[in-house]
Structure formats: structure tokens, C-alpha cells
Design a protein around this motif. Structure first.
Motif, short mmCIF file in Angstrom:
data_model
loop_
_atom_site.label_atom_id
_atom_site.label_comp_id
_atom_site.label_asym_id
_atom_site.label_seq_id
_atom_site.Cartn_x
_atom_site.Cartn_y
_atom_site.Cartn_z
N GLU A 270 37.37 60.69 -1.13
CA GLU A 270 38.37 60.14 -1.44
C GLU A 270 37.09 60.73 -3.13
N PRO A 271 38.57 60.59 -3.87
CA PRO A 271 37.58 60.33 -5.28
C PRO A 271 36.33 59.78 -5.47
N PHE A 272 36.16 59.92 -6.62
CA PHE A 272 34.95 58.19 -6.88
C PHE A 272 35.25 57.30 -6.82
N SER B 298 32.34 68.92 -6.80
CA SER B 298 31.56 67.16 -6.28
C SER B 298 32.25 65.90 -6.33
N ALA B 299 33.74 66.08 -6.84
CA ALA B 299 34.71 65.47 -7.42
C ALA B 299 35.03 64.87 -5.73
N ILE B 300 34.76 64.94 -5.20
CA ILE B 300 35.97 64.03 -3.26
C ILE B 300 34.58 64.47 -2.74
N ALA B 301 34.62 62.87 -1.76
CA ALA B 301 33.59 63.03 -0.11
C ALA B 301 34.25 62.38 0.75
N VAL B 302 33.36 62.14 1.76
CA VAL B 302 33.64 61.77 2.98
C VAL B 302 33.48 60.55 2.35
N ILE B 303 33.80 59.14 2.58
CA ILE B 303 33.75 57.46 2.81
C ILE B 303 33.54 57.12 3.82
#
Lengths: 859, 154
Positions: free
Chosen positions: A177-179, A163-168
């Protein structure tokens, strides 16, 4: 039986699958972008729209499940119009920068547009601009190209579990993007790169240096790093490895890789590679010809053997070399030199554990398939973090949790913490009591099955109440009960034994306890393995007491088998183990040593002692791909071919034998060939033409491998038990309970095995160095506070043996009593601080209870 | 670091939902209240307490326009410039805010008193132009009364 009609064709299906799967099974193509067979279904790209009779609107084939009598049409005008429309929409924002995009040629969007799309778009608006993000050293993000299929996010969360990237953001502004928004703080598995259908997430390592169609050769081989044995595809251009990728459906990893496997290949082309043999003249290593070097080695070994006897010579084999290399090496030591003084670093834990457990249950008891793990209903992990030692194996454990299985851990398993484990954290040095308590509790719950008398007599003697466990280990009785209940209720349990336990105090007794637990709940045992051929090096008889195929050297009948093929005598007397060699080298009994593909001056615990011992040897030969710490003190250094430059086989932790193939052509000799040359010079000719030839000798002599050939391996018929005879356990169980250690010091040393490094190889891989550049001392936040330290502060870490000056890294996954150090960086190896004893049963070094102090400042 | 009371508040919110992810929106709101805006530390705090990866928390929060995604002033002016408001002179109001307070869209006055967020429709088309100041609703705005209203926010 379900019958559906697709494009007029009747298709019969066993079970309800999606429309897409039904169509594909019948050979009907439906284009997709967001669909990926490894990932959760999403239905986001709308490219797979199909017409279904009696449903007014088009449906996504990838998510809709078929029902009996469904009539589906995939190529009507409405469908092709919709498809064309979807592609036109995607191209509103997707830049047409294919001429300089690395993905061009293997871009799924490019292919789709070429096949199904419009020739021109009708949208005149400007495309969105998001600058390419180059903040990360390894992964480049180009979000202008992103089509929001979210394959990467689903991979990262649903498969890798990072869970290092997500839709921003939202709508037209959304991107991945990553956090941090820039650099990644992740496991760098690169599996997001594998699944990206366009050029939005790409590896930086080979940026703009090739076109997919210019990769002249593609070679399927096996990863050189850990014991999982992932299948890799090595892509080469101009004889340089450009890229390493996994392939869906291939190998134990089936489309997944870890950071080391994917990004760690650069050592092959490193400028530090040895190019010619080196001979020490006047204290300095100087270049020499192959002839000079091979002659010198043969002559000197011959002289020493004549003067001091065969047993004054010792050999160290390598868990990084192939089975063939190791087989020829032990033949050389036993047949040509005439000694059983042969061992490898597998004896630093893996070998002892394996043989101890096999002795109880019989051979091959740890040869359990990795793929079965994710279907277990419970996995019990003891002694270390599987997600860093064997990352892809760790993914199967995470998958088990996701599939509803329970994870139980004892001790430190940071990589599993987000997967709902039941964690027991006993006080330092009290795991034994905890395990005894669990055995007692399980015995009461399950009773003795009566099938293995050997272990049952031992189990009968173990009686530790839950209260006793609580008193000693401070693990609450309730938790122990809960743990025992889960274990006893499990139907398909698996037990994973980690490296920390393999080198712990009284490890043989702990293995007995774990074996007892496994026996009582009928579990499968898995052993974590750090090196790619750690299993193979033992199978090949690179141990002082066994011949290839696990029979004792004192077994005269078995010895005869080999003697008749080798046409040389094999000594009956058991040889020196690795630790025995170091002691004998120190006291002068060893006069010469031949080391193949190993770096004992660095990789042995108490590396300082190892260095002093090896310096005391009159004639030291080191065969390696780099001038290692050990090579620097050698008398002759011989350059070998590396992993991707030769053929051979590796045996992984589940005992699957897999083929290594040559991807890069390099002048030089394979390890086995160098040894054959030397043996020939010493008057014992080895007639092997190639690695396959060596393997056919192995399979003809060793009963274990009877009838196995490269062809069979290629077909995948190399899962244990092979066609040959299986082994049975023999002797009585010996245990060594270890000395009792009571925690008195504030801090103790732990050897950490980081995800990004393995040592000699990974140190020469630029990508891994960028992610994890230097050795650090990891401490808990509380320890940091107590010593008023912050991230990056220099500390002096001292033990009785010496000290290292390292920057601090604060890690909230650590216990407060631990300083975790790695043994991966030159001059900063934790093994230089270690004093150890040898477990008398497993022969493994005991690295536990090493008091350590830290001091702010340092140099 | 959050105080014990806030941690308890978050844990109580967690109990109201079937799983931790469902509790993200109110939890993020509390973290924003405590940290002033959704700083990386705010996400980390939510992630630690709910056990949801911080990246996921950030992904969820950035979907919504009314969280504070960067440090903001004491009072937040949400001014609508959608069709009805625009026709009735909302864009002139934007200019006035700039002239009077130096306040530009998506920015904060140097003294930290106001931040201006340009909103899409806030459902007050009949009495446009309209705005929200913090959580207070004001409509029938004119070039004169907008200053009067804002002057009451210090």
C-alpha cells in the motif's frame, strides 16, 4: 577460478556469483518470481529452491553464493515437488481470474503454474478478499492477486528511491500500500508496474482494452520528453498506442522510466491534433489543402525576400524535432531563403552553457556517459533539481549516493534531500561569492595542474576568503571548508549544472567558476537538458552563427563544403539570435517568420512581449502538431507528424545519437518533408527520399558525423566522439558578471520545472493531468503562515509585468523568499510575468531577481 | 506538532541505535503516546525527525498488533481467547462485555471508556482465562470478577 557442478555439468566461474546466476550463465533454467536482476536479492518466493550436496535442506538459488566444488542439482524429484508445493501455496489466495485480468498472457505466475504447477489445488478454504483499489487515477492495485514477492517495494525504495509503498500488516493479512492506503503520493514513475510479475499493480490507462497477445506491433524508440533519451517500447493495437514500457538492458535507462515517459504518450492520439493545413482568411484560420498552403507559403516568402531582402525572414527550429528535421530546416533558411536568422529555444540556456564550457575545454567536454554517474565517488549539483528535469538521470545520482558516493548541492534539490546530501544554501543572489570561495579553497588545496593556461589565468585572479563568503552568503565558513575538502578529496567527481543556473544573473561567470572547480578536481561536467533533442538542434547548426558541426558561418572553407552539396550560397554574416528576432520583429525589421515545432508565444520568457512581437510580423508560418498559442496568431499553420509517427534521430545530453522509429501510422508529412516541399516550390529542390537519406547527407558533409549511418547507430556505435573529427575550443574566455542584485523584496519568483509536465505535450496527456491537474503557486510553510494561506487558497501573484491567479500549494522544500511557478499550463504560464535581460556572453535570458508579491483572494 | 521536549526525547532515542530505522519502534510508541493513536500525523512526525520515509514507518508499525492503529478508548482490554482461555469460558466473557458495556471486539464504547482487543495467547494458560487492561495483568477471570475488575477503570 571457481568450479561448480550443476546437474552434472562442470561450470567455471571468474568470481563468486549466486547459484542462479551461475546456472543461467550455463543456460540452465531455474524458475524465479521474486528475483529481478535490477533489484536487491530477497529469497522470498522460494520458487528457486535447489538441492546442494552436503547441505541437508533445499536452498534458494537466487541468494546462495557459489563456492568452489559446489555440486548443485536443479531438477531432482525433491526440487520439483518443492516447486509444485510453493505454487500450490501461492494459489491458495491468488484468484483464478485470469480470464479478465489484464496481465494474463504475460503473467509470470500463470506461466510458472502452467509449466511447473499442479493441475488442481487441494485447499478448499475461501480465498482472501481485498477489494480492488481504484482510488488512484493512474495506478490500480488488486491485492488479491499479490503474491508478496515485494519486487515493487524493492524497486520503489532501492532503485527509484521514492519509498512510496511498503508492505502493510503481517502474515496472511499483509499487502502492499502507499501511505494513504488509497491514492499514491509519489513520483508516478510506474516502475512498480514494470516489475510486478502478476496483475497486482497495473496501469489504469489501458485497463481492459487489450490482451498482451493482441498488441500487434512493438516498436523500440526514444522518449519524446527530456534530454536523457530513454529507450521506450511502444506497443500498439489498431494503430493506437496502448502502452509504453521500458526494456531491461536497453538504452540509457535500462528498464526504468519516469512519469512523463511512461504515461505521457496520449498527446499522440489527442483529438486536438491538427489534421489539415490552416490559412488565415479575414482574420480567421480556415482549413485548406496542402497544395494551397504550400504554394502560399512559398509565394509569400519569395515576395518578402524580393521586397525586403533575405534577412527580413527568420526561422525558429525545434529541440523537439529530429536532427533530420532541424538539418533540413537550417538548410532551407540558409540555402533557400539565404539568411542565418535561425535559432531555437536551446538558446534559452543550454546552448550558451554548452558553448561557453566547450570553448574552455574543447568540444565534447560535456559528452559524459550517464551510466558512469552512479559509480562516481562524488556528485556536485548546482542550480536545480535533476530528479524533476531529467528524472532517470536523477536516479543515477541517487544510485551514486546509495553506492557510497557523496552528494553536494548548492541551492534547491528537493529530490535529493533524502539521499544524505551536503547542502549549501546561500542567501539569495550570492551563489557567485560562494563559488568564488570554493575555487579559492580548491586552488589552495590542489594547486594548478598547468594543463589549460586559458582557465588558469582566470583562476589566478579569483581570491575570496572563506570569511568573505560567510559575510556575504551567510554560509558558515566551516561548511564551505567541509565542502571544499570533500571536493578536493574526490577521485571521480561529477558536476551537474542545472537549468536555474543557466538562466541566472551573470551566468557566464558562474560557468567559469564551475569550470574552474571542475578543472581543479578533474571532474566530469553534465548539463541538464529539458528537451529531447536540445543537443541535436545545436549540433545541426540551428544557431545564428554556426553551421552543422560547430564551425562559424564566417569560415569560408567550411561554408564551401556545404555550398557544394546544397548548390546554393550561404550568407557569411551571422544572423539574429532568438532574442534578437523578437526585438527585430517588434521594431518591424522582420517581415516573415517560419516556426517549426515551437511555441514562442508560450515558451519564451516574457511571453507577452513575444506575442506582441510575433503579431507584428507580416507573414507568420507555424508548423506543429497542435494549434498552439503561436499557431493561433499565425497566417499559415501546417500540421506535422509527431514523435511516434516518423523516423529520425535524437541526440541526448550525453551526445549519444539514437534512432526514433515509426510506431503509429498517420497520414501527413514529416517536418523535413514539408520544408523540402516549400523549398521545391521556391525553386531549390531538395532530393531526400527519407530521413535516413537526410542523415547520410549530414554524415557526409559534417566532419563531426563522418562515416556515421543509421546502421551504425542501431548497433550502438553512436557515442561521442563519433568516428569524425572532434572539436577544439578556440576563442578567449569572455565573461559577464551580471548586475549586482541585493535582496530587498520579501518574495522572488522562481520558475519551477515539475516532474509531471513539460508544456505543450504533457498538457494533452490525460494521465499526467490527473496527477498534476493545474498550475499552482508554491510557497514555503512560513510564507503561507505570514499571509495566512492554506493549500488550495486562491492567490493573486503579481510582478511588474502582470499577474496570475493561482491556487496555493505549500511545499516544505522551498525557501521562504521564493514563490515557485510553472510554465506548463495554458493561460497560466509563469513566463508571462517575466521581465528579462540577455546575458551578453551566453545569450541566455537572465531570469533572476524578479520581485513578486502575493495577495490572498483573487478572482 | 510535537513539543520541543518530545522532539528532544525522539532525538535521544535515535542516538541509541546504529541507524534511524532501528529506532522506529520506540519512536512510533512515543508518537502514539503524543497523538493518542497512530494517525497519519503521528507517522509524519516520526518520519520528519528520524528521516525515515513515512510509508516505511507505517509498514513497520502495522506489523505489530499492540500499537493503536485507530483511535481507541481510555482503557484497552486485551482479552485472550486462545485454546486454554477458550476452554475455560473466555468466549462467554466476550459476550458479557457486550451485554454489560456494549463492547464488541475491535471496537470502543460510545463513552470512550473501553476498547476491546481480542488477543492470541498472553502466556497465562495455567491461570486462564486472562486479560490485560492497559498494562495491568488479570487472570483467573470469572463472569463475576471481570466486571468488578473493569469497574475500577474509569
Amino acid at each position: 577460478m571457481i568450479t561448480v557442478n550443476i546437474n552434472g555439468k562442470e561450470i567455471k566461474l571468474e568470481k563468486p556469483v549466486t547459484v542462479l546466476e551461475a546456472a543461467r550463465s550455463a543456460g540452465i533454467k531455474i524458475p524465479t518470481l521474486c528475483y529481478h536482476e535490477q533489484l536487491e536479492k530477497y529469497g522470498g518466493c522460494r520458487l528457486c529452491l535447489v538441492e546442494i550436496e552436503k547441505i541437508p535442506r533445499l536452498q534458494t538459488a537466487c541468494t546462495l553464493v557459489v563456492t568452489d566444488g559446489m555440486v548443485i542439482r536443479t531438477e531432482t524429484e525433491q526440487v520439483t515437488n518443492a516447486r509444485r508445493g510453493v505454487l500450490e501455496f501461492l494459489l491458495i489466495n491468488h484468484p483464478l481470474d485470469c480470464p479478465y485480468c489484464d496481465k494474463a498472457g504475460e503473467c509470470e505466475l500463470q506461466d510458472m503454474v502452467e509449466k511447473y504447477g499442479h493441475t488442481t489445488g487441494r485447499f478448499k478454504e475461501n480465498k482472501r478478499r481485498i477489494p480492488e483499489n481504484l482510488e488512484d487515477p493512474v495506478i490500480v492495485r488488486n491485492m488479491e492477486r499479490c503474491i508478496m514477492c515485494t519486487r515493487c517495494v524493492r524497486m520503489c525504495e532501492g532503485v527509484q528511491g521514492a519509498s512510496a509503498i511498503a508492505v502493510i500488516n503481517r502474515g496472511g493479512h499483509s499487502h502492499i500500500e502507499p501511505f494513504s492506503g488509497g491514492r499514491y503520493d509519489c513520483e508516478y514513475c510506474g516502475n512498480c508496474i514494470s516489475v510486478c510479475p502478476v496483475g497486482a499493480i497495473m496501469s489504469r490507462m489501458h485497463r481492459h482494452s487489450y490482451r498482451p497477445w493482441q498488441l500487434v506491433s512493438e516498436t523500440e524508440t526514444i522518449c519524446p520528453y527530456c534530454g536523457v533519451g530513454c529507450t521506450l517500447v511502444v506497443q500498439v493495437r489498431d494503430n493506437v498506442i496502448k502502452r509504453v514500457i521500458p526494456r531491461l538492458g536497453k538504452g540509457v535507462n535500462s528498464g526504468l522510466l519516469c512519469s512523463r515517459g511512461r504515461f505521457g504518450y496520449e498527446f499522440v492520439g489527442s483529438e486536438e491534433r491538427l489534421t489539415s493545413p490552416l490559412i488565415k482568411k479575414d482574420g480567421k484560420l480556415e482549413q485548406a489543402t496542402w497544395k494551397e498552403a504550400l504554394d502560399l507559403v512559398a509565394t509569400r516568402l519569395g515576395e518578402i525576400r524580393k521586397k525586403y531582402g533575405s534577412d527580413s525572414i527568420a526561422g525558429i527550429a525545434s529541440p523537439r524535432c529530429t536532427n533530420e528535421d532541424n538539418y533540413v530546416f537550417q538548410r532551407f533558411m540558409r540555402g533557400t531563403i539565404g539568411t542565418n536568422n535561425i535559432d531555437s529555444t536551446a538558446s534559452l540556456g543550454y546552448a550558451g552553457t554548452l558553448r561557453f564550457i566547450e570553448n574552455i575545454f574543447g568540444g565534447g567536454v560535456t559528452a559524459n556517459q550517464i551510466s558512469e554517474l552512479s559509480n562516481s565517488d562524488l556528485i556536485f549539483v548546482a542550480g536545480g533539481d535533476p530528479t524533476t528535469v531529467n528524472p532517470v538521470f536523477g536516479l543515477k545520482i541517487r544510485a551514486c549516493s546509495r553506492n557510497g558516493g557523496r552528494l553536494l548541492t548548492i541551492g534547491h534539490s528537493k529530490g535529493l534531500r533524502n539521499f544524505n546530501p551536503v547542502e549549501l544554501r546561500p542567501q539569495l543572489f550570492t551563489e557567485t561569492v560562494l563559488l568564488e570561495g570554493l575555487v579559492t579553497a580548491l586552488k589552495d588545496r590542489k594547486g594548478l595542474p598547468g594543463s589549460n593556461k586559458k582557465i588558469e589565468t582566470r583562476i589566478k585572479d579569483i581570491n575570496i576568503s572563506v570569511d568573505d563568503v560567510e559575510k556575504t552568503s551567510r554560509v558558515s565558513g566551516k561548511d564551505v571548508e567541509k565542502f571544499a575538502n570533500l571536493l578536493s578529496e574526490s577521485v571521480t567527481p561529477a558536476i551537474v549544472i542545472g537549468r536555474e543556473l543557466m538562466q541566472s544573473n551573470g551566468n557566464s561567470y558562474k560557468f567559469l567558476l564551475l569550470s574552474a572547480i571542475s578543472y581543479l578536481i578533474n571532474g566530469k561536467i553534465y548539463l541538464l537538458s529539458e528537451r529531447s533533442n536540445e543537443q541535436g538542434v545545436i549540433d545541426m547548426g540551428c544557431a545564428p552563427d554556426i553551421l552543422p558541426g560547430y564551425k562559424s558561418v564566417s569560415d569560408s572553407e567550411f561554408r564551401k563544403r556545404y555550398e557544394s552539396v546544397w548548390k546554393t550560397a550561404i550568407p557569411e554574416k551571422q544572423g539574429l539570435s532568438l532574442s534578437g528576432m523578437i526585438i527585430s520583429a517588434k521594431n518591424g525589421a522582420i517581415k516573415a517568420m517560419y516556426i517549426m515545432g515551437e511555441n514562442p508565444v508560450y515558451n519564451l520568457p516574457d511571453s507577452k512581449e513575444a506575442e506582441a512581437a510575433l503579431k507584428n510580423i507580416g507573414f507568420l508560418v507555424v508548423q506543429d502538431i497542435f494549434l498552439s498559442e503561436t499557431g493561433k496568431i499565425a497566417d499559415v499553420v501546417l500540421p506535422a507528424l509527431s514523435w511516434s509517427e516518423k523516423e529520425g534521430t535524437f541526440t541526448n545530453m550525453e551526445r549519444r545519437i539514437q534512432l526514433l522509429r515509426k510506431a503509429v501510422i498517420r497520414e501527413g508529412k514529416e517536418d523535413w518533408r514539408i520544408i523540402s516541399n516549400i523549398s521545391g516550390n521556391m525553386g531549390v529542390k531538395f532530393n531526400y527520399s527519407d530521413a535516413e537519406d537526410v542523415f547520410s547527407e549530414i554524415s557526409s558533409v559534417s566532419p563531426l558525423y563522418k562515416g556515421l549511418s543509421y546502421k551504425e547507430i542501431e548497433m550502438g556505435n553512436s557515442i561521442y566522439p563519433y568516428k569524425g573529427e572532434t572539436l577544439t575550443g578556440g576563442e578567449d574566455i569572455q565573461i559577464h558578471k551580471g548586475k549586482s542584485i541585493t535582496a530587498v523584496s520579501r518574495l522572488y519568483l522562481r520558475i519551477e520545472r515539475p516532474l509531471f509536465h513539460s508544456g505543450t505535450l504533457s498538457r494533452r496527456a490525460q494521465a499526467l493531468l490527473k496527477v498534476y491537474p493545474e498550475a499552482v503557486a508554491r510557497i514555503s510553510p512560513l510564507t503561507a503562515e505570514a499571509y495566512s494561506l492554506k493549500n488550495g487558497d486562491k492567490v493573486k501573484v503579481s510582478t511588474k509585468k502582470g499577474f496570475l491567479e493561482l491556487p496555493v500549494a505549500i511545499d516544505d522544500g522551498l525557501e521562504n523568499s521564493v514563490v515557485a511557478l510553472t510554465n506548463n499550463f495554458e493561460g497560466k504560464g509563469a513566463f508571462s510575468l517575466i521581465e528579462y535581460t540577455i546575458d551578453t556572453v551566453t545569450n541566455a535570458p537572465v531570469i533572476e531577481g524578479i520581485e513578486v508579491s502575493i495577495e490572498k483572494g483573487g478572482g | 506538532m510535537l513539543s520541543e521536549a518530545v522532539i528532544k526525547e525522539l532525538e535521544e532515542i535515535r542516538q541509541r541505535y546504529p541507524n534511524a530505522r532501528a529506532a522506529l519502534l520506540p519512536a512510533i510508541y512515543i508518537a502514539q503516546r503524543e497523538f493518542g493513536w497512530l494517525s497519519p500525523e503521528a507517522y509524519e512526525a516520526v518520519s520528519d525527525i528520524l528521516g525515515v520515509p513515512k510509508t516505511i514507518a507505517r509498514g513497520v508499525a502495522t506489523f505489530y498488533a499492540m500499537y493503536k492503529h485507530k483511535p481507541m478508548g481510555r482503557n484497552i482490554v486485551h482479552l485472550c481467547t486462545n485454546v486454554s482461555c477458550m476452554i475455560l469460558g473466555a468466549e462467554r466473557l466476550v459476550d458479557i462485555l457486550k451485554e454489560r458495556y456494549g463492547l464488541e471486539p475491535n471496537s470502543t464504547t460510545p463513552d470512550g471508556r473501553f476498547s476491546l482487543v481480542i488477543m492470541e495467547c498472553i502466556g497465562a494458560c495455567g491461570t486462564a482465562p486472562a486479560m490485560l487492561v492497559n498494562t495491568d495483568f488479570h487472570d483467573n477471570l470469572t463472569q463475576e470478577n471481570i466486571i468488578q475488575i473493569l469497574e475500577s477503570y474509569k
